[in-house]
Scaffold this active site. Sequence first.
Site, PDB file in Angstrom:
ATOM      1  N   CYS A  80       2.060  -6.659   0.219  1.00 33.97           N
ATOM      2  CA  CYS A  80       1.683  -5.760   1.303  1.00 33.97           C
ATOM      3  C   CYS A  80       2.249  -6.298   2.615  1.00 33.97           C
ATOM      4  CB  CYS A  80       0.162  -5.655   1.382  1.00 33.97           C
ATOM      5  SG  CYS A  80      -0.426  -4.645   2.762  1.00 33.97           S
ATOM      6  N   CYS A  83      -0.850  -7.464   4.945  1.00 30.87           N
ATOM      7  CA  CYS A  83      -1.721  -8.622   4.714  1.00 30.87           C
ATOM      8  C   CYS A  83      -1.174  -9.636   3.721  1.00 30.87           C
ATOM      9  CB  CYS A  83      -3.106  -8.156   4.275  1.00 30.87           C
ATOM     10  SG  CYS A  83      -3.129  -7.410   2.625  1.00 30.87           S
ATOM     11  N   CYS A 128      -3.466  -0.627  -0.373  1.00 26.58           N
ATOM     12  CA  CYS A 128      -3.731  -2.041  -0.618  1.00 26.58           C
ATOM     13  C   CYS A 128      -5.235  -2.241  -0.717  1.00 26.58           C
ATOM     14  CB  CYS A 128      -3.140  -2.884   0.510  1.00 26.58           C
ATOM     15  SG  CYS A 128      -3.545  -4.635   0.393  1.00 26.58           S
ATOM     16  N   CYS A 131      -6.423  -4.696   2.472  1.00 25.69           N
ATOM     17  CA  CYS A 131      -6.468  -4.251   3.879  1.00 25.69           C
ATOM     18  C   CYS A 131      -6.551  -2.741   4.037  1.00 25.69           C
ATOM     19  CB  CYS A 131      -5.271  -4.794   4.657  1.00 25.69           C
ATOM     20  SG  CYS A 131      -3.691  -4.017   4.244  1.00 25.69           S
ATOM     21  N   CYS A 152       5.333   5.495  -6.539  1.00 27.49           N
ATOM     22  CA  CYS A 152       6.355   5.828  -5.539  1.00 27.49           C
ATOM     23  C   CYS A 152       5.887   5.235  -4.210  1.00 27.49           C
ATOM     24  CB  CYS A 152       6.492   7.342  -5.466  1.00 27.49           C
ATOM     25  SG  CYS A 152       7.863   7.904  -4.463  1.00 27.49           S
TER      26      CYS A 152
END
Length: 165
Positions: A80, A83, A128, A131, A152
């Site tokens: 991510c 984070c 995510c 976060c 995707c």
Amino acid sequence: MGKRLLLIVLVVLSGCKGHTQEKENKKKTEKETTFKVNKTDAEWRAELTDMEYQVLRKAATERAFSSDLLDNKQKGTYVCAGCGTPLFKSEHKFDSGTGWPSFDREIKGNVAYDVDYNIGVARSEEHCATCGGHLGHVFDDGPRNTTGKRHCINGAALDFIPEGN
């Protein structure tokens, strides 16, 4: 006469404002989740590039074929961009031809799902789990010889960590 009547009915129906989407969006905001990583909007803006902020925090979609990660063939982990949580492994990446990095599976427990109605139909949105950053959507048109899923993902939502780092 029949074609004209059909056209009028279609125009009237397409012009009607549906309330189901509003109700679903209202439900989503009512059940806001607290994530392990919580920051103010100002903190996110200061830490992310404009594109990362728009994608991760405002659920925007980057232009197809614009991500530097699209053609990345290195071994490693996609994390991510907000984070650093590991989200996808390079061995699960495939060329979907859609213009966005695509994976046939996520790292279990690190990606969470919701339903969004932003285009008027239900889609499975991915974010995510640490976060809450918007990643993209998952579809059932991926490789049949593996999971059949196509995650995707906006490249702007990801950073890449090469194997061994």
